[in-house]
Design a protein around this motif. Structure first.
Motif, PDB file in Angstrom:
ATOM      1  N   CYS A 123      -2.880  -2.507  -7.997  1.00  0.00           N
ATOM      2  CA  CYS A 123      -1.796  -3.639  -7.023  1.00  0.00           C
ATOM      3  C   CYS A 123      -0.577  -2.839  -7.096  1.00  0.00           C
ATOM      4  CB  CYS A 123      -1.660  -4.936  -7.807  1.00  0.00           C
ATOM      5  SG  CYS A 123      -0.612  -5.779  -6.821  1.00  0.00           S
ATOM      6  N   PHE A 124      -0.197  -2.539  -5.508  1.00  0.00           N
ATOM      7  CA  PHE A 124       1.273  -1.795  -5.483  1.00  0.00           C
ATOM      8  C   PHE A 124       2.410  -2.608  -5.532  1.00  0.00           C
ATOM      9  CE2 PHE A 124       1.418  -1.803  -0.532  1.00  0.00           C
ATOM     10  CZ  PHE A 124       0.873  -3.158  -0.614  1.00  0.00           C
ATOM     11  N   VAL A 125       2.143  -3.985  -5.892  1.00  0.00           N
ATOM     12  CA  VAL A 125       3.406  -4.965  -5.749  1.00  0.00           C
ATOM     13  C   VAL A 125       3.352  -5.723  -7.230  1.00  0.00           C
ATOM     14  CG1 VAL A 125       2.147  -6.671  -4.607  1.00  0.00           C
ATOM     15  CG2 VAL A 125       4.703  -6.587  -4.279  1.00  0.00           C
ATOM     16  N   ALA A 127       1.300  -7.726  -8.487  1.00  0.00           N
ATOM     17  CA  ALA A 127       1.052  -9.045  -8.156  1.00  0.00           C
ATOM     18  C   ALA A 127      -0.073  -9.620  -9.571  1.00  0.00           C
ATOM     19  CB  ALA A 127       0.379  -9.558  -7.036  1.00  0.00           C
ATOM     20  N   LEU A 128      -0.705  -8.374 -10.044  1.00  0.00           N
ATOM     21  CA  LEU A 128      -1.523  -8.991 -11.047  1.00  0.00           C
ATOM     22  C   LEU A 128      -1.227  -8.059 -12.382  1.00  0.00           C
ATOM     23  CD1 LEU A 128      -4.889  -7.622  -8.906  1.00  0.00           C
ATOM     24  CD2 LEU A 128      -4.523  -9.775  -9.918  1.00  0.00           C
ATOM     25  N   TYR A 138      -2.718 -13.482 -11.692  1.00  0.00           N
ATOM     26  CA  TYR A 138      -2.218 -13.181 -10.393  1.00  0.00           C
ATOM     27  C   TYR A 138      -1.033 -14.007  -9.910  1.00  0.00           C
ATOM     28  CZ  TYR A 138      -2.875 -13.244  -5.094  1.00  0.00           C
ATOM     29  OH  TYR A 138      -2.744 -13.456  -3.816  1.00  0.00           O
ATOM     30  N   CYS A 143       1.969 -11.002  -3.648  1.00  0.00           N
ATOM     31  CA  CYS A 143       0.819 -10.481  -2.996  1.00  0.00           C
ATOM     32  C   CYS A 143       1.036 -10.197  -1.731  1.00  0.00           C
ATOM     33  CB  CYS A 143      -0.599 -11.045  -3.284  1.00  0.00           C
ATOM     34  SG  CYS A 143      -2.069 -10.574  -2.379  1.00  0.00           S
ATOM     35  N   VAL A 144       0.667  -8.985  -1.030  1.00  0.00           N
ATOM     36  CA  VAL A 144       0.756  -8.374   0.220  1.00  0.00           C
ATOM     37  C   VAL A 144      -0.437  -8.619   1.300  1.00  0.00           C
ATOM     38  CG1 VAL A 144       1.459  -6.671   1.644  1.00  0.00           C
ATOM     39  CG2 VAL A 144       2.738  -6.888  -0.488  1.00  0.00           C
ATOM     40  N   GLY A 145      -1.664  -8.739   0.208  1.00  0.00           N
ATOM     41  CA  GLY A 145      -2.991  -8.721   0.770  1.00  0.00           C
ATOM     42  C   GLY A 145      -3.421  -7.376   1.401  1.00  0.00           C
ATOM     43  N   CYS A 146      -3.191  -6.600   0.671  1.00  0.00           N
ATOM     44  CA  CYS A 146      -3.506  -4.939   0.848  1.00  0.00           C
ATOM     45  C   CYS A 146      -5.080  -4.915   0.285  1.00  0.00           C
ATOM     46  CB  CYS A 146      -2.834  -4.117   0.147  1.00  0.00           C
ATOM     47  SG  CYS A 146      -3.017  -3.917  -1.655  1.00  0.00           S
ATOM     48  N   ARG A 147      -5.400  -5.860  -0.462  1.00  0.00           N
ATOM     49  CA  ARG A 147      -6.821  -5.971  -0.902  1.00  0.00           C
ATOM     50  C   ARG A 147      -7.392  -4.597  -1.587  1.00  0.00           C
ATOM     51  NH1 ARG A 147      -6.738  -7.445   3.928  1.00  0.00           N
ATOM     52  NH2 ARG A 147      -8.254  -5.704   4.881  1.00  0.00           N
ATOM     53  N   TYR A 148      -6.293  -4.030  -2.058  1.00  0.00           N
ATOM     54  CA  TYR A 148      -6.604  -2.562  -2.943  1.00  0.00           C
ATOM     55  C   TYR A 148      -7.187  -3.080  -4.291  1.00  0.00           C
ATOM     56  CZ  TYR A 148      -6.180   2.248  -4.774  1.00  0.00           C
ATOM     57  OH  TYR A 148      -6.302   3.327  -5.311  1.00  0.00           O
ATOM     58  N   CYS A 149      -6.836  -4.230  -4.819  1.00  0.00           N
ATOM     59  CA  CYS A 149      -7.383  -4.688  -6.010  1.00  0.00           C
ATOM     60  C   CYS A 149      -8.945  -4.580  -5.890  1.00  0.00           C
ATOM     61  CB  CYS A 149      -6.689  -5.803  -6.348  1.00  0.00           C
ATOM     62  SG  CYS A 149      -6.593  -7.105  -5.028  1.00  0.00           S
ATOM     63  N   VAL A 170      -5.347 -13.795  -2.849  1.00  0.00           N
ATOM     64  CA  VAL A 170      -6.569 -13.427  -3.344  1.00  0.00           C
ATOM     65  C   VAL A 170      -7.219 -14.226  -4.326  1.00  0.00           C
ATOM     66  CG1 VAL A 170      -7.013 -11.559  -5.256  1.00  0.00           C
ATOM     67  CG2 VAL A 170      -6.043 -10.778  -3.202  1.00  0.00           C
TER      68      VAL A 170
HETATM   69  S1  SF4 Z   1      -4.169  -7.731  -2.266  1.00  0.00           S
HETATM   70 FE1  SF4 Z   1      -4.582  -7.448  -4.714  1.00  0.00          FE
HETATM   71  S2  SF4 Z   1      -3.764  -5.186  -4.691  1.00  0.00           S
HETATM   72 FE2  SF4 Z   1      -2.929  -6.066  -2.762  1.00  0.00          FE
HETATM   73  S3  SF4 Z   1      -0.931  -7.043  -3.375  1.00  0.00           S
HETATM   74 FE3  SF4 Z   1      -2.655  -8.738  -3.602  1.00  0.00          FE
HETATM   75  S4  SF4 Z   1      -3.062  -8.576  -5.730  1.00  0.00           S
HETATM   76 FE4  SF4 Z   1      -2.143  -6.494  -5.277  1.00  0.00          FE
END
Ligand code: SF4
Ligand code: SF4
Ligand code: SF4
Lengths: 369, 400
Positions: A123-125, A127-128, A138, A143-149, A170
């Motif tokens: 998570c680049f912000v 949020a986790l 969480y 959360c930006v919603g990048c979905r990298y997690c 998420v």
């Molecule tokens: S989608 Fe997942 S990785 Fe991306 S900001 Fe939200 S919690 Fe972090």
């Protein structure tokens, strides 16, 4: 030469990355003991009857976030299809028919609350976060919603509300973190009628699992899934069949975040070294250009000087020659004319008696010269 | 120099005439207009129905076509900008001169539209500033990628300032900006190196999900090297396209140097590709992956390695030896396709390889169309830039 600098530069950048990659692989450290008192849950597939009471309990406790399911929780027909967690449910129970067994085996699926969670480091912000008590929680406000997690999680757990427009988030099991903090049980554990779920300190759960395997060796395969997988997870699983038959992928013991742990350092190294190399390359190149330029200049100057001198010399000789030529030519002409005149005079003298006018003419001619 | 950008008069004229202009434009550019029209429609869908409204993305495959095409391919192919700027300013390869601005301009637009694409991709784009300024997750490869996009966009913008100042006729500022060219070229190259390898490290953490033939601990290095040669090949390809469609905006110098640029790019690409091929083969052997070569994935892997790496290496060998420009150009096209194929393989085809087929992802036409829409916008913006600013030619006031 330019190319060589270029390539050496590349290899430095590459080297930093290599060092980094090497780090990630070499480290097969034992499961993180950062939080030795952290809680966990043990799921025992040998006890689980697939009643979905845990699913119901989870939804009841998270009713503010999770909607009513399409089919009620006591409808067991949903077990016929393989399911996964999504943005409407934190946990699902799946049924597996295993070869050589008459009765099906059930497994509960939810976030495993890894000891070194891939999702957290992805998570680049931030949020986790992994909490001291065990749960990975969480923060929907970041959360930006990048979905990298979701990309990073090896267990396919976090889910996304793709239909959301203003505040898509998420969704994943939080192990009932606020309730654990208050000393209560996670909802699923509380609702299980078969004690297929046990809550406790992870170390105690490991002991409990081994105890069950020891007392009923025929009921279990001798493997605790989650003890070592991906660096270890707070949730643990024991089962009567191989875990791979229950859709649990074989995973190495090294925590996944370690694979990319050094990239920030590598980046900083590159940021420190590369400018020096590039700058050095530039200075070398400029110095060489300067030398070349001044050499060229000197050469040109010399050439110009030489040329000037040469031209002067040439001019001089040319002028001299021209002068000489002219002199000889004049001399020659004079001589010739004199000889001619002399010849004429002689002829005239020879024929002096014939005419006197000719002689006077010849004289005039000579005077003109 | 008068200020031509948008004076009140021209604005008024536009507003008055826009209906006429629009009609004329649509009539003259049917395909582009259609793309823009549908693209705008899909954009509206995306921001009213959410990501689900336009894409096939799901919980198992959270990153799909957009990620592969817009980010992985787009950024790799934009690497030419800093490579050319560094070749010219730092390493003093003079005949790249007329190419520098063209390469920087495409890189800038590439990155700019990458940021635009992010607005579609992430769930809450208005929060994209959080990771940079509010709560940076410094352990994330994606954080590094984001940071680099942000920094690089700024550097590229400053690098293009001379062109902008020439266009606006700001002589002193232009001189000041030119003064920093070398520093900026160095900064740009450093950021790009980090950026490209950070993209490769995105998939390190997802190791269990990437097919072993494509997963490698060396992915950062592989991504970096392949992005440089892909970027250089893009310089060649952009040259081909620009000569075809934008020749009227070029000056002699630009046209005269083109073949030289193709050859030196070809030489560099050849060397880089050899090292790339070498690493991939070593990787194949060291990770004990030869066993997979007989599977379906193995065949596909061989297609990528032989057809799109070894073949262009061979063609480049002949092309650069015998100075056959056409052959070098063809290899450049194959190489770029190969790098794109590689990015798609890592991020879609070899990703989630152990899921059953019905749980796998394939892009919807709308996802692809949105990318096409963005590329079209990029091309239009590039043409506008070339028409208005001294990109493909030197400004009349500053020649010599
Ligand atoms: S989608 Fe997942 S990785 Fe991306 S900001 Fe939200 S919690 Fe972090
Ligand atoms: S199971 Fe997945 S979501 Fe849960 S903590 Fe581990 S990596 Fe994160
Ligand atoms: S409530 Fe207990 S027995 Fe019922 S499905 Fe859940 S874990 Fe299994």
């Amino acid at each position: 030469m330019h190319r060589r600098i270029f390539l050496s530069l590349l290899s430095v950048a590459g080297l930093a990355a290599l060092l980094d990659a090497g780090d990630g692989q070499a480290a097969s450290t034992p499961p993180s003991d950062k939080y030795p008192d952290a809680f966990g849950v043990l799921h025992d597939s040998a006890r689980c009857i697939g009643c979905r009471k845990c699913e119901a309990g989870c939804r009841a406790r998270h009713a503010d976030l999770l909607p009513e399911p399409d089919k009620p929780f006591d409808d067991l027909s949903v077990l016929e299809k393989k399911r996964r967690t999504d943005y409407r449910c934190y946990t699902v129970v799946n049924k597996y028919t295993v070869k050589g067994r008459e009765t099906p085996v059930f497994r509960k699926i939810q976030c495993n609350h890894c000891l070194e969670p891939a999702c957290v480091s992805a998570c680049f912000v931030k949020a986790l976060t992994k909490t001291e008590q065990g749960p990975v929680v969480y923060n929907p406000g970041l959360c930006v919603g990048c979905r990298y997690c979701m990309v990073a999680c090896p267990f396919y757990i976090p889910a996304y509300d793709y239909g959301g427009v203003l505040n898509p988030l998420v969704y994943k099991c939080d192990m009932c973190a606020p309730f654990i903090a208050k000393g209560e049980l996670p909802a699923c554990v509380e609702s299980c009628p078969k004690e297929a779920l046990n809550f406790g300190k992870r170390n105690d759960l490991l002991r409990l699992a081994r105890e069950r395997m020891r007392t009923h060796p025929a009921r279990y395969v001798p493997h605790i899934y989650g003890e070592k997988e991906a660096g270890g997870t707070s949730w643990l699983y024991i089962a009567p069949t191989a875990h791979t038959a229950l859709g649990q992928q074989e995973l190495g013991a090294s925590p996944l975040p370690q694979r990319s742990a050094g990239i920030m350092e590598a980046a900083c190294m590159t940021a420190g070294i590369a400018p020096v190399l590039l700058g050095g390359a530039y200075l070398v190149r400029r110095r060489r250009d300067e030398i070349a330029a001044s050499e060229r200049e000197a050469a040109v100057k010399e050439a110009v000087d030489n040329a000037a001198a040469e031209t002067a010399a040439k001019l001089k000789t040319a002028a001299e020659e021209a002068a000489k030529d002219k002199e000889t030519a004049i001399a020659r002409e004079v001589k010739k004319a004199r000889e001619e005149t002399l010849g004429e005079i002689q002829a005239q003298t020879a024929a002096a008696g014939d005419s006197g006018g000719n002689a006077s003419e010849a004289k005039t001619e000579e005077d003109a010269r | 120099m008068n200020f031509k950008l948008l004076s009140a008069d021209t604005l008024k004229a536009y507003v008055k005439d826009y209906k006429v202009t629009l009609k004329a434009y649509v009539k003259d550019h049917k395909v582009i207009s259609a793309i823009l029209f549908v693209g705008l429609g899909l954009t509206m869908l995306r921001f009213t129905l959410g990501i689900a409204g336009v894409s096939n993305l799901d919980d198992n495959t959270p990153w799909g076509f957009w990620m592969s095409f817009d980010l992985l391919c787009g950024v790799a192919l934009s690497a030419g900008g800093c490579a050319v700027a560094a070749a010219y300013h730092v390493f003093g390869i003079r005949h790249f001169g007329p190419q520098v601005r063209a390469a920087l301009a495409t890189a800038f637009l590439g990155y700019f539209f990458e940021v635009v694409a992010l607005q579609y991709e992430v769930g809450q784009p208005w929060r994209l500033v959080y990771p940079l300024f509010w709560s940076p997750g410094t352990r994330s490869a994606l954080f590094l990628v984001g940071l680099c996009v942000f920094l690089y966009l700024i550097v590229l913008f400053i690098e293009l300032l001379p062109a902008l100042f020439e266009y606006l006729g700001m002589r002193t500022r232009r001189t000041a900006a030119v003064h920093w060219s070398v520093h900026l070229a160095v900064a740009g190259a450093v950021i790009a190196i980090i950026h490209q390898s950070a993209l490769g490290s995105l998939y390190l953490i997802a190791q269990p999900k990437v097919h072993p033939l494509w997963y490698s601990d060396f992915m950062p290095v592989l991504f970096l090297i392949s992005s440089i040669f892909a970027g250089l090949c893009m310089v060649i390809i952009e040259g081909i396209l620009a000569h075809k469609y934008l020749k009227k905006y070029m000056d002699e110098q630009h046209i005269k140097n083109a073949d030289k640029v193709v050859l030196s790019c070809g030489n560099a690409v050849f060397l880089l590709m050899i090292s790339y091929l070498f690493i991939r083969i070593v990787n194949l052997i060291a990770d004990d992956n030869i066993q997979y070569l007989t599977t379906g994935y193995g065949m596909w892997f061989l297609v990528e390695i032989i057809g799109f790496v070894a073949l262009p290496v061979f063609l480049l060998f002949i092309g650069t030896r015998e100075k056959r420009i056409r052959l070098v150009k063809i290899s450049a096209i194959i190489t770029v396709l190969g790098v794109m194929l590689n990015r798609f393989n890592v991020s879609i085809i070899a990703f989630n390889y152990n899921l059953p087929p019905d749980e796998r992802y394939s892009p919807s036409w709308m996802e692809i169309f949105i990318s096409v829409f963005l590329v079209t916008l990029l091309l239009l913006a590039y043409r506008l830039m070339c028409a208005k600013m001294p990109i493909l030619k030197e400004h009349d006031d500053y020649t010599g």
